[in-house]
Motif scaffolding. Sequence first.
Motif, PDB file in Angstrom:
ATOM      1  N   GLY A 476      18.805 -24.458 -32.909  1.00 39.65           N
ATOM      2  CA  GLY A 476      17.415 -23.870 -32.513  1.00 39.65           C
ATOM      3  C   GLY A 476      16.547 -24.985 -32.974  1.00 39.65           C
ATOM      4  O   GLY A 476      15.180 -24.501 -33.134  1.00 39.65           O
ATOM      5  N   GLU A 477      16.875 -26.097 -33.281  1.00 38.72           N
ATOM      6  CA  GLU A 477      15.649 -27.186 -33.799  1.00 38.72           C
ATOM      7  C   GLU A 477      14.989 -27.679 -32.511  1.00 38.72           C
ATOM      8  O   GLU A 477      15.591 -28.157 -31.631  1.00 38.72           O
ATOM      9  CB  GLU A 477      16.564 -28.211 -34.495  1.00 38.72           C
ATOM     10  CG  GLU A 477      15.528 -28.929 -35.264  1.00 38.72           C
ATOM     11  CD  GLU A 477      15.937 -29.967 -36.568  1.00 38.72           C
ATOM     12  OE1 GLU A 477      15.265 -30.308 -37.288  1.00 38.72           O
ATOM     13  OE2 GLU A 477      17.452 -29.849 -36.714  1.00 38.72           O
ATOM     14  N   THR A 478      13.750 -27.799 -32.897  1.00 37.30           N
ATOM     15  CA  THR A 478      13.088 -28.634 -31.882  1.00 37.30           C
ATOM     16  C   THR A 478      12.832 -30.128 -31.993  1.00 37.30           C
ATOM     17  O   THR A 478      13.794 -30.609 -32.928  1.00 37.30           O
ATOM     18  CB  THR A 478      11.432 -27.854 -32.064  1.00 37.30           C
ATOM     19  OG1 THR A 478      10.784 -28.591 -33.133  1.00 37.30           O
ATOM     20  CG2 THR A 478      11.433 -26.594 -31.827  1.00 37.30           C
ATOM     21  N   THR A 479      12.077 -30.754 -31.303  1.00 32.92           N
ATOM     22  CA  THR A 479      11.863 -32.169 -31.575  1.00 32.92           C
ATOM     23  C   THR A 479      11.100 -32.504 -32.923  1.00 32.92           C
ATOM     24  O   THR A 479      11.098 -33.683 -33.058  1.00 32.92           O
ATOM     25  CB  THR A 479      11.294 -32.788 -30.091  1.00 32.92           C
ATOM     26  OG1 THR A 479      10.012 -32.128 -30.323  1.00 32.92           O
ATOM     27  CG2 THR A 479      12.062 -32.670 -29.087  1.00 32.92           C
ATOM     28  N   ALA A 480      10.501 -31.755 -33.391  1.00 27.66           N
ATOM     29  CA  ALA A 480       9.860 -31.887 -34.809  1.00 27.66           C
ATOM     30  C   ALA A 480      10.808 -31.311 -35.864  1.00 27.66           C
ATOM     31  O   ALA A 480      11.213 -30.225 -35.778  1.00 27.66           O
ATOM     32  CB  ALA A 480       8.698 -31.023 -34.815  1.00 27.66           C
ATOM     33  N   PRO A 481      11.365 -32.349 -36.717  1.00 28.19           N
ATOM     34  CA  PRO A 481      12.011 -31.851 -37.821  1.00 28.19           C
ATOM     35  C   PRO A 481      11.476 -30.853 -38.668  1.00 28.19           C
ATOM     36  O   PRO A 481      10.298 -30.820 -39.018  1.00 28.19           O
ATOM     37  CB  PRO A 481      12.182 -33.341 -38.628  1.00 28.19           C
ATOM     38  CG  PRO A 481      11.966 -34.393 -37.580  1.00 28.19           C
ATOM     39  CD  PRO A 481      10.812 -33.742 -36.807  1.00 28.19           C
ATOM     40  N   LEU A 509      19.115 -19.323 -39.915  1.00 28.57           N
ATOM     41  CA  LEU A 509      20.044 -19.798 -40.661  1.00 28.57           C
ATOM     42  C   LEU A 509      19.977 -21.216 -40.891  1.00 28.57           C
ATOM     43  O   LEU A 509      20.183 -22.066 -41.657  1.00 28.57           O
ATOM     44  CB  LEU A 509      21.337 -19.262 -40.298  1.00 28.57           C
ATOM     45  CG  LEU A 509      21.782 -18.073 -40.557  1.00 28.57           C
ATOM     46  CD1 LEU A 509      23.008 -17.713 -39.853  1.00 28.57           C
ATOM     47  CD2 LEU A 509      21.767 -17.811 -41.925  1.00 28.57           C
ATOM     48  N   SER A 510      19.202 -22.123 -39.453  1.00 27.92           N
ATOM     49  CA  SER A 510      19.237 -23.354 -39.534  1.00 27.92           C
ATOM     50  C   SER A 510      18.011 -23.759 -40.328  1.00 27.92           C
ATOM     51  O   SER A 510      18.100 -24.953 -41.175  1.00 27.92           O
ATOM     52  CB  SER A 510      18.858 -23.848 -37.959  1.00 27.92           C
ATOM     53  OG  SER A 510      20.135 -23.686 -37.221  1.00 27.92           O
ATOM     54  N   ALA A 511      17.191 -23.059 -40.392  1.00 30.46           N
ATOM     55  CA  ALA A 511      15.826 -23.397 -41.502  1.00 30.46           C
ATOM     56  C   ALA A 511      16.278 -23.163 -42.886  1.00 30.46           C
ATOM     57  O   ALA A 511      16.023 -24.122 -43.585  1.00 30.46           O
ATOM     58  CB  ALA A 511      14.769 -22.248 -41.102  1.00 30.46           C
ATOM     59  N   PHE A 512      17.381 -22.423 -43.066  1.00 30.68           N
ATOM     60  CA  PHE A 512      17.918 -22.333 -44.584  1.00 30.68           C
ATOM     61  C   PHE A 512      18.585 -23.276 -44.935  1.00 30.68           C
ATOM     62  O   PHE A 512      18.547 -24.076 -45.840  1.00 30.68           O
ATOM     63  CB  PHE A 512      18.522 -21.019 -44.810  1.00 30.68           C
ATOM     64  CG  PHE A 512      19.337 -20.893 -46.097  1.00 30.68           C
ATOM     65  CD1 PHE A 512      18.569 -20.618 -47.267  1.00 30.68           C
ATOM     66  CD2 PHE A 512      20.726 -21.046 -46.204  1.00 30.68           C
ATOM     67  CE1 PHE A 512      19.204 -20.587 -48.354  1.00 30.68           C
ATOM     68  CE2 PHE A 512      21.413 -21.011 -47.271  1.00 30.68           C
ATOM     69  CZ  PHE A 512      20.736 -20.902 -48.579  1.00 30.68           C
ATOM     70  N   ASP A 513      19.264 -23.811 -43.851  1.00 26.73           N
ATOM     71  CA  ASP A 513      20.256 -25.000 -44.188  1.00 26.73           C
ATOM     72  C   ASP A 513      19.390 -26.238 -44.343  1.00 26.73           C
ATOM     73  O   ASP A 513      19.827 -26.965 -44.942  1.00 26.73           O
ATOM     74  CB  ASP A 513      21.199 -25.262 -43.116  1.00 26.73           C
ATOM     75  CG  ASP A 513      22.223 -26.473 -43.204  1.00 26.73           C
ATOM     76  OD1 ASP A 513      23.174 -26.085 -44.088  1.00 26.73           O
ATOM     77  OD2 ASP A 513      22.138 -27.329 -42.496  1.00 26.73           O
TER      78      ASP A 513
END
Length: 528
Positions: A476-481, A509-513
């Motif tokens: 779910g990550e975009t091109t902006a970290p 969950l990806s943001a938490f990680d």
Amino acid sequence: MLDASVTQQLSQYLAMLREPIELIASLGEDAKSAETRKLLETIAGLSDKVSARFDGDDARKPSFEIRRASSPELKVRFAGLPLGHEFTSLVLALLWAGGHPPKVADETIAAIKALPGDYDFEMYFSLTCHNCPDVVQALTLMALTNPRVSATLIEGGTYQAEVDQRGVMAVPATFLDGAMWGSGKMSVEEIVAKLDTGADERAAAAIAEKEPFEVLVVGGGPAGAAAAIYTARKGIRTGIAAERFGGQVVDTMGIENFISVPYTEGPKLAASLEAHVKEYDVDVMNLQRAEKLIPAARQGGFHEVVLANGASLKARTVILSTGARWRNMNVPGEAEYKAKGVAYCPHCDGPLFKGKRVAVIGGGNSGVEAAIDLAGIVAHVTLVEFDQNLRADAVLQAKLRSLPNVDIITSALTTEVLGDGSKVTGLTYKDRLSDAVHRVELEGIFVQIGLVPNTEWLKDSVGLTLRGEIEIDARGETTAPGVFAAGDATTVPYKQIIISMGAGATAALSAFDYLIRLPAEDEVMEAA
């Protein structure tokens, strides 16, 4: 009129009345007036706190007023029978008139009471419109809270001549002091904000005082709600900025593929989503439209989301879940005749075209379902599909083709919406096989051609496809970290509620990680 189970439920609700209310009807000699009398007599017979009179002199017959006996200036009027989707609105009107407190924030009630002026609302609804109850209930609450607000809520099918005379071709349609004021669904907060010119400034000032979030979710649909719940459960400081909580789900009628729930309706699901989010420590900022995303200059810095009211929010991570909206045809005449014959909700606006000729644009499931529903109301339906074949499920196509008042045109490109300056009179389309241009005479056009992502404001911030979808990876990550995305606004291949919820959880969950691998917040603050 009311079956035994509904009558029993209504009796239980009326037991909640805290003080007497009066029902005052204005009736004629017609069948609708007889039905209205029967309904009001039934209601009055269920509680000793309800009395009914039939000596009203309002020009609209049938109609009836609900008012608090101790404060007769607090009242609301229904013209026609508020049944179907509006029966809940009737029950709430009775409860609120009887002093039962509404489930509305204290600041909203205070804002209604503080409105600076006198307001005379007339609002038209249809009994099959699932967008209308929010407006009906909002105006009811306002009229029963502030004596300077009057509201007459009109069932369009009963007052068809009035609907035609005022040019109402889409509901909900709201008039203020005799002039058209609002078309479409609005919450009580939206109505109050539209009347209170200082609301934006106060909201911006309140937002300016907020500390940066660890996760800021932009968008309040299924993906955004799921993301907020997952991050809040991790103990992360979470905020949601949403233009309208629930998103497009609020405009969805029947939902039959939400696993474990055989059937529900969009507004009900949206309310459940909001209630679930509010069980956690999530800062919900509704009626906030995002206009710009400024990604953090360095890893661990703060991303900034600029809002339409001029305020901005900062966060260490952002989850974009802005969803999608109905796609327009983008042909001459469409914008000019929107709500004047061009419509996007067959359930809401179909009854206004009873006995008329209409077209449905689009041959997918939505378009074919719309054509089937409309065929039972209107005189004739012409379905126009761009492709050589319809794309709807076979069972829907078979049902459509069995209907005697439906024509199907394929390989057709709609080229123009025609009108006489006040309403739609037809459309033109080009046969894609012969290039011949044809004209169809009709009075309504229902557009059902899919969705377009709400991402125009992100074009300089994150990677987008040519279709405007946010590019995301499996996490779910975009091109902006540090910026994640989920739901219908992204490249996820299937646009479904249940998939959006799962994608929201993935992004959370990806943001938490991502967060647990960043430097401590105080180190970032010192470097800022």
